[in-house]
Design a protein around this motif. Structure first.
Motif, PDB file in Angstrom:
ATOM      1  N   TYR A 267       0.860  -1.181   0.000  1.00  0.00           N
ATOM      2  CA  TYR A 267       0.000   0.000   0.000  1.00  0.00           C
ATOM      3  C   TYR A 267       0.893   1.226   0.000  1.00  0.00           C
ATOM      4  O   TYR A 267       1.817   1.344   0.821  1.00  0.00           O
ATOM      5  CB  TYR A 267      -0.891  -0.017   1.243  1.00  0.00           C
ATOM      6  N   GLN A 268       0.668   2.122  -0.947  1.00  0.00           N
ATOM      7  CA  GLN A 268       1.438   3.358  -1.065  1.00  0.00           C
ATOM      8  C   GLN A 268       2.943   3.075  -1.090  1.00  0.00           C
ATOM      9  O   GLN A 268       3.734   3.693  -0.383  1.00  0.00           O
ATOM     10  CB  GLN A 268       1.085   4.314   0.081  1.00  0.00           C
ATOM     11  N   ASN A 269       3.329   2.087  -1.914  1.00  0.00           N
ATOM     12  CA  ASN A 269       4.733   1.728  -2.141  1.00  0.00           C
ATOM     13  C   ASN A 269       5.454   1.237  -0.892  1.00  0.00           C
ATOM     14  O   ASN A 269       6.655   1.429  -0.727  1.00  0.00           O
ATOM     15  CB  ASN A 269       5.495   2.911  -2.757  1.00  0.00           C
ATOM     16  N   HIS A 270       4.696   0.605   0.003  1.00  0.00           N
ATOM     17  CA  HIS A 270       5.282  -0.062   1.164  1.00  0.00           C
ATOM     18  C   HIS A 270       4.660  -1.443   1.290  1.00  0.00           C
ATOM     19  O   HIS A 270       3.467  -1.635   1.018  1.00  0.00           O
ATOM     20  CB  HIS A 270       5.018   0.721   2.453  1.00  0.00           C
ATOM     21  N   ASN A 271       5.474  -2.426   1.691  1.00  0.00           N
ATOM     22  CA  ASN A 271       4.947  -3.742   2.018  1.00  0.00           C
ATOM     23  C   ASN A 271       4.564  -3.767   3.494  1.00  0.00           C
ATOM     24  O   ASN A 271       5.243  -3.164   4.339  1.00  0.00           O
ATOM     25  CB  ASN A 271       5.989  -4.829   1.756  1.00  0.00           C
ATOM     26  N   TYR A 272       3.478  -4.479   3.793  1.00  0.00           N
ATOM     27  CA  TYR A 272       3.011  -4.613   5.165  1.00  0.00           C
ATOM     28  C   TYR A 272       2.722  -6.082   5.458  1.00  0.00           C
ATOM     29  O   TYR A 272       2.320  -6.834   4.558  1.00  0.00           O
ATOM     30  CB  TYR A 272       1.733  -3.799   5.398  1.00  0.00           C
ATOM     31  N   THR A 273       2.929  -6.475   6.709  1.00  0.00           N
ATOM     32  CA  THR A 273       2.635  -7.839   7.144  1.00  0.00           C
ATOM     33  C   THR A 273       1.606  -7.793   8.259  1.00  0.00           C
ATOM     34  O   THR A 273       1.756  -7.033   9.222  1.00  0.00           O
ATOM     35  CB  THR A 273       3.909  -8.545   7.652  1.00  0.00           C
ATOM     36  N   ALA A 274       0.559  -8.613   8.132  1.00  0.00           N
ATOM     37  CA  ALA A 274      -0.500  -8.646   9.148  1.00  0.00           C
ATOM     38  C   ALA A 274      -0.034  -9.423  10.377  1.00  0.00           C
ATOM     39  O   ALA A 274       0.555 -10.502  10.251  1.00  0.00           O
ATOM     40  CB  ALA A 274      -1.764  -9.285   8.577  1.00  0.00           C
ATOM     41  N   LYS A 275      -0.281  -8.865  11.576  1.00  0.00           N
ATOM     42  CA  LYS A 275       0.070  -9.545  12.824  1.00  0.00           C
ATOM     43  C   LYS A 275      -0.978 -10.572  13.214  1.00  0.00           C
ATOM     44  O   LYS A 275      -0.676 -11.566  13.866  1.00  0.00           O
ATOM     45  CB  LYS A 275       0.219  -8.515  13.952  1.00  0.00           C
ATOM     46  N   TRP A 276      -2.223 -10.303  12.863  1.00  0.00           N
ATOM     47  CA  TRP A 276      -3.315 -11.226  13.144  1.00  0.00           C
ATOM     48  C   TRP A 276      -4.426 -10.963  12.119  1.00  0.00           C
ATOM     49  O   TRP A 276      -4.253 -10.172  11.192  1.00  0.00           O
ATOM     50  CB  TRP A 276      -3.830 -11.068  14.583  1.00  0.00           C
ATOM     51  N   TRP A 277      -5.560 -11.609  12.296  1.00  0.00           N
ATOM     52  CA  TRP A 277      -6.666 -11.441  11.343  1.00  0.00           C
ATOM     53  C   TRP A 277      -7.072  -9.981  11.255  1.00  0.00           C
ATOM     54  O   TRP A 277      -7.161  -9.278  12.256  1.00  0.00           O
ATOM     55  CB  TRP A 277      -7.857 -12.284  11.802  1.00  0.00           C
ATOM     56  N   THR A 278      -7.366  -9.538  10.024  1.00  0.00           N
ATOM     57  CA  THR A 278      -7.821  -8.159   9.857  1.00  0.00           C
ATOM     58  C   THR A 278      -8.610  -8.032   8.558  1.00  0.00           C
ATOM     59  O   THR A 278      -8.407  -8.798   7.614  1.00  0.00           O
ATOM     60  CB  THR A 278      -6.635  -7.175   9.831  1.00  0.00           C
ATOM     61  N   GLN A 279      -9.489  -7.062   8.545  1.00  0.00           N
ATOM     62  CA  GLN A 279     -10.237  -6.720   7.338  1.00  0.00           C
ATOM     63  C   GLN A 279     -10.591  -5.241   7.404  1.00  0.00           C
ATOM     64  O   GLN A 279     -11.144  -4.775   8.400  1.00  0.00           O
ATOM     65  CB  GLN A 279     -11.517  -7.552   7.221  1.00  0.00           C
ATOM     66  N   GLY A 280     -10.246  -4.499   6.367  1.00  0.00           N
ATOM     67  CA  GLY A 280     -10.637  -3.103   6.267  1.00  0.00           C
ATOM     68  C   GLY A 280      -9.785  -2.132   7.071  1.00  0.00           C
ATOM     69  O   GLY A 280     -10.084  -0.937   7.098  1.00  0.00           O
ATOM     70  N   ASN A 281      -8.710  -2.599   7.735  1.00  0.00           N
ATOM     71  CA  ASN A 281      -7.853  -1.703   8.513  1.00  0.00           C
ATOM     72  C   ASN A 281      -6.731  -1.157   7.641  1.00  0.00           C
ATOM     73  O   ASN A 281      -5.915  -1.927   7.109  1.00  0.00           O
ATOM     74  CB  ASN A 281      -7.258  -2.423   9.727  1.00  0.00           C
TER      75      ASN A 281
ATOM     76  N   ASN B 285     -17.920  -5.356  15.866  1.00  0.00           N
ATOM     77  CA  ASN B 285     -17.222  -4.997  14.638  1.00  0.00           C
ATOM     78  C   ASN B 285     -18.002  -3.901  13.921  1.00  0.00           C
ATOM     79  O   ASN B 285     -19.070  -4.148  13.367  1.00  0.00           O
ATOM     80  CB  ASN B 285     -17.073  -6.223  13.733  1.00  0.00           C
ATOM     81  N   TRP B 286     -17.454  -2.677  13.953  1.00  0.00           N
ATOM     82  CA  TRP B 286     -18.115  -1.529  13.337  1.00  0.00           C
ATOM     83  C   TRP B 286     -17.741  -1.364  11.870  1.00  0.00           C
ATOM     84  O   TRP B 286     -18.264  -0.499  11.186  1.00  0.00           O
ATOM     85  CB  TRP B 286     -17.754  -0.243  14.082  1.00  0.00           C
ATOM     86  N   ASN B 287     -16.805  -2.159  11.386  1.00  0.00           N
ATOM     87  CA  ASN B 287     -16.341  -1.995  10.021  1.00  0.00           C
ATOM     88  C   ASN B 287     -17.436  -2.355   9.020  1.00  0.00           C
ATOM     89  O   ASN B 287     -18.359  -3.117   9.312  1.00  0.00           O
ATOM     90  CB  ASN B 287     -15.110  -2.882   9.756  1.00  0.00           C
ATOM     91  N   VAL B 288     -17.302  -1.801   7.816  1.00  0.00           N
ATOM     92  CA  VAL B 288     -18.223  -2.143   6.736  1.00  0.00           C
ATOM     93  C   VAL B 288     -18.128  -3.649   6.490  1.00  0.00           C
ATOM     94  O   VAL B 288     -17.035  -4.198   6.358  1.00  0.00           O
ATOM     95  CB  VAL B 288     -17.870  -1.362   5.456  1.00  0.00           C
ATOM     96  N   GLY B 289     -19.245  -4.300   6.444  1.00  0.00           N
ATOM     97  CA  GLY B 289     -19.257  -5.747   6.275  1.00  0.00           C
ATOM     98  C   GLY B 289     -19.081  -6.508   7.565  1.00  0.00           C
ATOM     99  O   GLY B 289     -18.953  -7.732   7.559  1.00  0.00           O
TER     100      GLY B 289
END
Length: 597
Positions: A186-200, A558-562
């Protein structure tokens, strides 16, 4: 006074508008959904109405569930200090209980020191009311498996980043589900998820670790992009919710913590007795390392309810205390280290501290069973004003006496457990999730082996961003660079910070010095060599969101969309501890007003 042309006033208005800045974010303030604030040179907008409780560290950069980044801030004046008044009750979008309710046993303040902002209780003075709220974690190193080095040596972690020119992983998608270890760019950076996530948003930290800059083209051999899981159109079945709970807690962190807080059935605990050949393995180790004669010596003026048998039962309840290790660590040495640590804190928190006695102060611990001046029938000492609060009482519902008055939740046991919001969670841990056993019968914490189990409970349970004392002592917790800079490590000094934060003043507080002095005595007598161990916490800073122990362990709506009919993991405290099985289902049902079948 000369008149100015309309164009002048229009230009002045536009200039003023261009210099306008959103108010600076402050702790202690309540923010409505849509409110804008400036924080660290950026402007954020509140996603939901909430109160930024003092000490909670719910700042916009660290809480992607509460704030979203909308731009760069204009220069703003220096903010005023955060108010010290008591935070207001959480707004309607908050969990069903006040998020500041601490679901762990309450640490106690040394009789020689003034109470702190933590939820503390001394044997005689009244403890402070406000429990500590675990701040939201930022990207940190994921806890690793237990090292084989001596537990007193703080391992050094060398952070590694993605080298310049590394290909970008598949682009991050707001609708995709990512499990721990998955990568995205995202925005020319790699990211690794620490645990389950969606929409963050990966740039907001928390669940995402920034792996460094990347360039377009290919996935560079990193994890393949996850596949979005369809969200059910209606409420899940009970089986689906249970599967969801298992999925979200299926990582090394949860497996390691759950193993360390596992419990033995109460019926088996009741069978434990000194010398019983059928005693559990960890109890036999304690009997060998510290026979009953030593217990009687160490706690010579203890309340009669603190028996050696009850201490063995308190150890039996948590098999990880003085357990075996399969990776080469010295279990006997760790047991001695653990007992010396526990007993030093016993002596400080429940000791007589009487210099006129012939018995040295390190052996004056466990003097107090119930808070001084408090009993079941007398006036005062209720610690139950929260029971009249319909919101707060909904979760940790207070028991009542025959006359309709509320039960009393004053300090009891080796940890002087206080308040319904601490009796309830402790009861859940002791009674297979049943919070009402101790809410309806709080004096069991004084009159049974629970008087010492409250101490072993606190020893094994983490309080993110603080690790458990057990994992500090046995080396399972691995401090990262932030922890090391703050002065924390695998040593006795760090347990002082965990239990009562009597640290960071530049010089040793008297209570902390007492603990150190008592620890040296117990360690020497038990045969633990502390000569290479850090004991002073005079310059140690508090644990913060950068700690390797800053993990989300509570369920929240969970307040996120979906996110309809779902709960998510958050850092702040809610009634739904994710370390206890079944709380995901309770969270979904309570927050979404449904019954899962």
């Amino acid at each position: 006074m000369s008149k100015k042309p309309f164009a002048f006033w229009l230009a002045a208005g536009l200039l003023a508008a261009s210099a306008w800045a959103a108010p600076v974010w402050q702790e202690g303030q309540t923010y409505a959904a849509g409110a804008q604030v400036d924080y660290q040179g950026k402007t954020y907008q509140a996603l939901v109405s909430h109160t930024a409780y003092v000490g909670a560290n719910w700042n916009p950069a660290a809480t992607a569930t509460l704030w979203k980044l909308i731009g760069t801030a204009s220069p703003t004046p220096t903010p005023t200090a955060a108010p010290t008044s008591k935070p207001t009750v959480a707004p309607t979008v908050a969990p069903t209980s006040k998020p500041t309710a601490t679901p762990t046993a309450v640490p106690t303040v040394a009789p020689t020191t003034a109470p702190t902002s933590r939820p503390t209780v001394t044997p005689s003075p009244k403890p402070t009311v406000a429990p500590t709220v675990a701040p939201t974690p930022v990207a940190t190193s994921k806890p690793t498996s237990a090292p084989t080095v001596a537990p007193t040596v703080a391992p050094t972690i060398t952070p590694t980043g993605t080298p310049s020119g590394t290909p970008c992983a598949a682009a991050w998608s707001a609708t995709a589900i990512y499990n721990g270890g998955n990568s995205a760019s995202y925005q020319n950076h790699n990211y690794t998820a620490k645990w389950w996530t969606q929409g963050n948003d990966p740039t907001q930290g928390g669940v995402w670790v920034d792996a460094g800059a990347c360039s377009n083209g290919g996935n560079g051999g990193v994890s393949p992009p996850p596949v979005a899981t369809p969200v059910p159109s209606g409420p899940p079945t009970l089986q689906q919710a249970q599967a969801r709970e298992a999925e979200l807690t299926n990582n090394d962190f949860f497996r390691t913590i759950k193993a360390s807080i596992r419990t033995l059935a109460n019926a088996e605990v009741d069978k434990v007795a000194p010398g019983n050949a059928a005693n559990p393995l960890n109890v036999k180790r304690v009997e060998r390392v510290m026979p009953e004669a030593k217990w009687n010596l160490y706690f010579e003026i203890r309340d009669p309810s603190y028996t050696y048998q009850r201490f063995l039962q308190a150890v039996a309840k948590f098999p990880a205390v003085c357990d075996d290790y399969k990776d080469g660590r010295d279990a006997d040495a760790i047991c001695k280290h653990s007992l010396a640590t526990m007993f030093a804190h016993f002596a400080q928190e429940t000791g007589d501290h009487n210099a006129n006695l012939t018995i040295p102060q390190w052996r004056q611990g466990l003097k107090y069973l119930r808070e001084l001046g408090c009993d079941e029938t007398g006036a005062g000492c209720g610690y139950n004003t929260e029971c009249a609060d319909p919101v707060f009482n909904k979760v940790w519902t207070c028991g009542k006496n025959a006359d309709g008055s509320f039960k009393k939740y004053f300090g009891r046991g080796a940890k002087q457990l206080s308040y319904n919001y601490n009796y309830g969670p402790f009861s859940q841990a002791m009674n297979n999730g049943d919070q009402f056993v101790l809410l309806n019968n709080p004096d069991l914490v004084a009159s049974t082996w629970l008087n010492l189990a409250s101490a072993t409970f606190f020893f094994v349970y983490p309080q993110p961003p603080k690790p458990s004392m057990l994992h500090v002592i046995d080396g399972t917790w691995v401090p990262n660079q932030v922890d090391q800079v703050n002065g924390a490590g695998n040593n006795f000094a760090t347990t002082i910070q965990i239990i009562n934060a009597e640290c960071g003043l530049g010089t040793e507080k008297q209570a902390a010095q007492n603990r150190i002095d008592y620890y040296k005595q117990f360690a020497s007598d038990l045969g633990w060599d502390y000569s290479k161990e850090q004991l002073s916490c005079a310059t140690m800073k508090r644990f913060d969101a950068g700690s390797s122990a800053a993990y989300n362990i509570y369920w929240e709506k969970n307040w996120n969309v979906g996110g309809d009919n779902q709960c998510q993991l958050v850092s702040y405290q809610t009634p739904y501890n994710a370390l206890m099985a079944g709380n995901y289902v309770k969270c979904v049902q309570d927050n979404w007003g449904i019954t899962l079948k």
